[in-house]
Design an enzyme around this catalytic site. Sequence first.
Site, PDB file in Angstrom:
ATOM      1  N   ARG A   1      34.796  54.548  40.518  1.00 50.03           N
ATOM      2  CA  ARG A   1      35.965  53.774  40.922  1.00 50.03           C
ATOM      3  C   ARG A   1      36.155  53.721  42.440  1.00 50.03           C
ATOM      4  O   ARG A   1      36.105  52.661  43.024  1.00 50.03           O
ATOM      5  CB  ARG A   1      37.212  54.391  40.253  1.00 50.03           C
TER       6      ARG A   1
ATOM      7  N   HIS B   1      34.065  44.606  34.265  1.00 52.40           N
ATOM      8  CA  HIS B   1      35.097  45.485  34.829  1.00 52.40           C
ATOM      9  C   HIS B   1      36.406  45.332  34.062  1.00 52.40           C
ATOM     10  O   HIS B   1      37.255  44.512  34.420  1.00 52.40           O
ATOM     11  CB  HIS B   1      35.287  45.109  36.312  1.00 52.40           C
TER      12      HIS B   1
ATOM     13  N   TYR C   1      44.272  29.392  43.746  1.00 50.84           N
ATOM     14  CA  TYR C   1      44.255  28.462  44.878  1.00 50.84           C
ATOM     15  C   TYR C   1      43.028  28.629  45.770  1.00 50.84           C
ATOM     16  O   TYR C   1      42.688  27.724  46.523  1.00 50.84           O
ATOM     17  CB  TYR C   1      45.504  28.657  45.757  1.00 50.84           C
TER      18      TYR C   1
END
Length: 814
Positions: free
Chosen positions: A29, A75, A119
Amino acid sequence: MAERLLEMPLEDVLGDRFGRYSKYIIQDRALPDARDGLKPVQRRILYAMYIDGNTADKPFRKAAKTVGNVIGNFHPHGDSSVYEAMVRMSQEWKLRNVLVEMHGNNGSIDGDPPAAMRYTEARLSAIAAELLRDIDKETVPFVPNFDDTTDEPTVLPAMFPNLLVNGSTGISAGYATDIPPHALGEVIDAVLMRIDRPDCTVDELMTVLPGPDFPTGGIIQGKDGIRKAYETGRGKIIIRAKAAIEQGKGGKKHIVITELPYEVNKANLVKKIDELRLDKKLDGIADVRDETDRNGLSIVIELKKDADAEAILNYLYKNTDLQVPYSFNMVAIHERRPKLMSLPELLDAYIAHRKEVVTNRSHFELKKANERKHIVDGLIRALSILDEVIATIRASSDKRDAKERLMAHYGFTEAQAEAIVTLQLYRLTNTDITALRQEAEELDQAIAELTGILADEKKLLGVIKKELKTMKKQYADERRTVIEEEIEELKVKVEALIPAEDVIVTVTKEGYVKRTSYRSYSASNGQDMGMKETDRLLAQLEMNTTDVLLLFTRRGYYLYCPVHTLPDIRWKEVGQHISHLIPLERDDELVAAVPVSSFNTGEQLVFVTKQGLVKRTELAQYQVQRYTRPLVAVNVKEDDDVIAVYATDGCGHLWLATHDGHALLFAEEEISLVGVRAAGVKGIQLKEGDFVAAACPVRLEEGSSFVVVTQRGAVKKVAMSEFEPSSRAKRGVVIVREVKSNPHRVVGAVFVSSDEEMVGLRTEKGVVETIEAASLRLSDRYSTGSFVVDTDEAGPVVDVWKEPAKLLGKGEEG
């Protein structure tokens, strides 16, 4: 089905669960791999974009699509964690060489958040493709993904040392990492040196890799810190903004900042500098402007005329993020374990990884070349006996029969027979024979080369070096961060930065302090000073904001208070308690305030304690640079207290009065000069149970006198001439008539040199009386004096002081 309950100690359950959790956090991680410099989420993002064809030579794609692919395939965590990691890899002020190119708002150096992933658009950068190059050639191990539907790489081939180039930061369970970014060309040079000379030292490596190279530029100070970090994995450096002092219009100067320290938020920095200006903590700044545009970063600090630009810049370096410390903590996952690694260890880990990658790639390519050579050899032989081969194929019943006949009649292998029967007619030309022979030669050459690489480590390392040199030629750019040998000690001239203003400083017995402008003082006509009813003034001083106020406490400490740091409060308002500025022990209290405009006047401080000790120390010894806590002023025993402190030139006299009614006058010269932590010498000889009740610095002037007050409310004025100067450590002379029943005990005494002076006293029940010195007639040493307080009703007198004189003022403006 019956329930099965396991009884286990809570600590065992928690220990086991946390152990598993922390192992996962550390390995999978938060920490980067020492080989490719990537955390698992970063590796998965890059790999997902690669297999999706979202590369630098293709158009941009929606970031949301990549995030979805990463979550769905590799993931299984929140989309925000994946998108944040993706955005960080695209921010050129965070990474030295960005791995993701992004269209749209990807945040800013001001700390603005990026636009939502629906976006923005993204694709792999060209250099990121180099991390993935050859991944399809069995160069790195693959493991099944979380749901066993596909495979993912455990590490990327990494054509360049990404961990050092882009750095890394992260916090896991019990481990953290902070590896700074470096210049690609310099890191590659260090790898090349390490390959050629595996035993080279850190000093030798630093000739080609002098230190970090931050994407935001700036200046690094402290080569020793870099060297220590490269040797041990830990070290500390200073990063400073790049600033220049420029001449503006009308004699004014500007400070222009063009590069910031790494990971400093520009908007917060500008705000902090402006706050220093608005709070008047820093005089000389007229305006602060952020003029950053597409041409580059630019913060302009406009200075007032005649401002000391160097002093202001040094103050900003010291008190803002224009200069920040950076601590190396080079922890990475090495052989599935977290390890604090030195520079040579990081380079060795990368070199070992590349050796493994190139070896695996060579095996893969050799296998492919041998397979192709086998086919080409078959085709060449088939073309040499073309008529027989065609006749055999025409006589066959189907493709399988044709293959079997070719294998039986001519000794072709199955792979060769397959290639012959699928051969297209147009290739049966002389041109194709030539092409096949040329291909066979090239394959022989490639096989020989690959075999040589696998057989000879020197050739293997040569390949690695050649590829690194190509990377350097293609992607290396100029160093951005300047490195300076030493950490510059910042000397800030406070007087050059603080607006010089005359103020009135007041300190009360209960510890309330403030500075007040003359305008506020004049508006109140010096009346009704803000103070608690039970409190009284300890000192009222005309000072300047560039001066220093020394406050001394009962327990022998002193508080160093530059006047400009005192709270600016109106005359009629209560001041701020000193403990808000400097923490003070609960059982301690202020006993004296000494104003200092300069520590270099040759003056001394005289201390007097309750047990009759006196001490004289040079004032200069009390000047300090750090003053956030109480400092030792005099060494005081447990059963003793400081009762008086004053500044002197050492040429005056000291008059001590005891509780039992004795007084001694002696020259200050009798007190030898000692250091700050010394305890002092005996000032007056005390009987058992007696103590010093008053200490007055005096000048032997005509007409001066002492006003002595007893607990019974008796007040008397004794002429100075009644006391002959003696030597210290004597018993002294009687100043109060001995009375057998209810004897008088001295509570306090003050020195008065004019009849206008006022004496204040307070009784146990809070009754305050103010007496004008002129109203008292002179008495001899043996008289009792006049009773001014009815102690039967008001209680005994407990406190005596001299009222501060009314200030003449310095005009309304002050």
